[in-house]
Structures are given as C-alpha cells and as structure tokens.
Design an enzyme around this catalytic site. Structure first.
Site, PDB file in Angstrom:
ATOM      1  NE  ARG A  27      87.465 -10.694 -83.097  1.00  0.00           N
ATOM      2  CZ  ARG A  27      86.791  -9.589 -83.365  1.00  0.00           C
ATOM      3  NH1 ARG A  27      86.330  -9.367 -84.577  1.00  0.00           N
ATOM      4  NH2 ARG A  27      86.585  -8.686 -82.424  1.00  0.00           N
ATOM      5  CG  ASP A  71      77.901 -11.137 -76.980  1.00  0.00           C
ATOM      6  OD1 ASP A  71      79.069 -10.891 -77.312  1.00  0.00           O
ATOM      7  OD2 ASP A  71      77.026 -10.249 -76.902  1.00  0.00           O
TER       8      ASP A  71
END
Ligand code: CP3
Length: 341
Positions: A27, A71
C-alpha cells in the site's frame, strides 16, 4: 542476473550488501494502490498476470530481489478454513478451530492443484523478471498459521492458541504436522515453479517461551527445513520477538535467519552462528526519521555485520503502509553505496 542476494544467502563474496524489504510490494506504493482500487487483495493473488505485475513493482526502488505477491493465509481456504480481509481488522477466519475434531476435519491439500494460481504467479513473475533479479517464494510457518486458525484473526495475547497447545498437546501435534506437510509441499512446489529462494514467516512465534518453542514448534520447523534441503535453493527462517528463541531456531537447518530490530544485529548473528547467513534488521519506523538518522541507523547495522559474507539487509518486519517510497529508494542506494567492497 543480479545475484548478490543469492550469493549472500550462500555466504559467498558480494560487491555490496544486497537489500530487499518484507512487504515491499504494498500500500505504500502508488502503483500498488492503483491496482488495489480495481481488485481486492485476494483478486490480485488469484490472477497470475496481476500478481506478477505487483510482484515486479518494487524493482524501480533498486532492490536486489522480488518477493512473490501472495499471502501466508492462502492455503487455509482449500484446507477448509475460508477467510476474508476486513477493513481495519486484518484477516478474519470464518470457521476458526474451536475443538479437537476441527483439527481432524482440516484437509491436506495438494498445492499444485488447489494453489495452482500461486505457482502460475511464480512462473509468470519469473518470465517477466527475465533473469534480472531473483524471486523469493514464501509460506507462513505452522505456529503462525495455527495462531490464525485458533484465534480467528489477529490477537494480542494468543490465549486461545496457547490454551489449545497446552490442553490438547496431541491434537496440537496433529495440527502442526498437517500444517507442516502443506507448507513443505507448497514451498517445494514454489521452488519447482521457479522460486530462487524461499522464506518461512513465523511472524508471531516470539509470543512463546523458549521451553514452549522447543517443545511444541521447533521439531515441526526442523522437519520443514530438512525436506527443503532436498532442493538446492537457499532458505530464510524469519520471526519477530525472537531474541530468546534465535539459538533454538538456528537448530532448524535454514541458510539464513531473519532478525527483527529488538536486538543488536551483531548479537543476533553471534547467537545463530557465523556459519549461517543473517537478514535484517532495521526498525521499519526508522523510515520516518530524518534522513541523517535513518542512514546512521543503517550504518550501525552495516558496521555490526562487519563486511562478513552472508548479510542481507532488510527491515526487521514489514514496511509500513504510510512509508514514503522515495525514502525506500534512497535507503536502497545508501545500503549499496555504504557497503561497497
Ligand atoms: O511484498 C511482500 O512482502 C509480499 C506480499 C505479502 C503479503 N502478505 C501481502 C499482503 C507477504 C509476504 C505477506 C505475508 C503475511 N501475511 C504475513 C507474514 C509477514 C508479516 O507481516 O508478519 C502475515 C502475518 C500475513 C497475514 C496478513 N495479511 C495480515 C495480518 C494482513 C492485514 C494487515 C494489514 O496491514 O492490513 C494481511 C493483508 C495483506 N497481505 C496486505 C498485503 C499487501 C495488506 C492488505 C491490502 O493491500 O489490502
């Protein structure tokens, strides 16, 4: 290929210290946020073309390796534990483990079938990297995965995890064995798909006492690294809060251990032994400090590494979302410049 990252993991000589960052794709990068505006995290992970694009984004920062965008929780869904990422809450498991029988209901998966998209993401990333940089594959370690399965999400005290571990040692052992089997198969499949190195993330293992670590966790992690040894690919074993665990973690046969910032780099490397490579260990908050303080902290780590073969520079845990990518780039350049042999 720029192979100084792989050379350092093998403790060979390098022209300067290699650097990459945990959570280097994410991000804090505007180009990642542009993609996140179109897709959820899981949609990025499940479309190999998008996975590869995000995986390669940090190259412009000058890092010496890319890490697959994925992930650690991905294997849990096909094992029978679906989850989602809720805004502000992190991961939420929809059917956490509540009793012993839930452990026995967990499915053993073949990652080549149920996580084919992860492997395709590796193949495509490798193709697009075109030999320029090594690609790191990864998986969550069994303790950290077990903690998500038992807590149902993030946790402060890990009470449910520890209660299960202590009250049901046999079921705990079965759970860790199942997770270790899946994690080993997944990492082997990632290597076969082209990963040049793999990292095992035991992010929350520092919650355990040394006794509990060596009793309930270490044998499983040792089994994982023993099987990975069959492939000739360097491995990294990482956790946070591990100052008192490092000497035990070192009994699992990884090429390198990753340190967080809570212990001086030299002291950590002494504990694991200089016959192993060592990764770390800048506090990710230092990326918010004035540049002279950031560089001074970086130079202290480089000085503690003492030019010894086997240092991979990294943050002690993931890059924070508010980080300025310009600072990350300046830090990479500084590590390369300041560590020139
Ligand atoms: O660049 C890279 O390092 C590769 C990508 C990566 C992600 N997760 C993408 C991701 C890696 C290596 C991970 C590993 C991971 N996932 C760990 C181990 C590393 C660590 O930080 O300790 C853990 C514990 C998880 C579980 C997880 N996934 C959490 C706790 C969260 C939410 C935290 C948050 O910041 O919101 C995630 C979501 C996640 N995984 C994000 C990213 C980039 C952020 C969510 C988003 O983009 O919406």
């Amino acid at each position: 290929m720029n192979d100084r990252f792989l050379r350092a993991l093998r403790r060979e000589t390098v022209d300067c210290t290699p650097v990459w960052f945990m959570r280097q794709a994410g991000r804090y990068m505007p180009e990642y946020r542009a993609i996140r505006a179109k897709y959820t995290l899981l949609e990025i992970c499940k479309q190999p073309e998008v996975t590869a694009e995000v995986t390669l984004q940090p190259m412009r920062l000058g890092v010496d390796a890319c890490i697959l965008f994925a992930d650690i929780l991905l294997p849990l869904d096909p094992m029978g534990c679906p989850f989602s990422f809720e805004k502000g809450e992190g991961p939420v498991l929809h059917k956490p483990i509540r009793q012993v029988s839930d452990v026995d209901d967990l499915r053993l998966i073949d990652p080549r079938e149920s996580l084919g998209y992860v492997l395709e993401g590796i193949r495509l990333s490798k193709k697009e990297l075109a030999g320029k940089l090594p690609l790191i594959g990864f998986a969550g370690a069994p303790f950290t995965l077990a903690s998500y399965l038992l807590e149902g999400g993030k946790s402060t005290h890990f009470l449910k995890t520890k209660r299960f571990m202590i009250e049901h040692p046999e079921a705990w052992n079965r759970l860790m064995t199942k997770l270790s089997t899946v994690v080993t198969d997944l990492l082997l499949a990632q290597i076969d798909a082209g990963a040049d190195a793999v990292q095992l993330f035991d992010s929350w293992v520092g919650q355990l006492s040394p006794y509990d670590y060596t009793t309930y966790v270490l044998p499983h992690v040792q089994g994982i690294f023993a099987k990975l040894k069959e492939r000739n690919v360097p491995t990294i074993h990482f956790g946070t809060g591990t100052a008192t665990l490092l000497e035990h973690m070192a009994k699992a046969d990884s090429s390198a251990l990753g340190l967080d910032w809570r212990m001086p780099f030299a002291q950590g490397w002494d504990l694991i032994g200089h016959d192993r490579a060592c990764q770390g260990n800048l506090d990710p908050c230092m990326l918010f400090a004035p540049q002279d303080k950031l560089f001074a902290a970086t130079d202290r780590i480089l000085a503690e590494a003492n030019g010894r073969a086997g240092h991979v520079f990294n943050v002690g845990h993931g890059i924070l979302p508010e980080t300025d990518p310009g600072v990350v780039k300046a830090l990479v350049d500084h590590v390369h410049e300041a560590s020139k042999r």
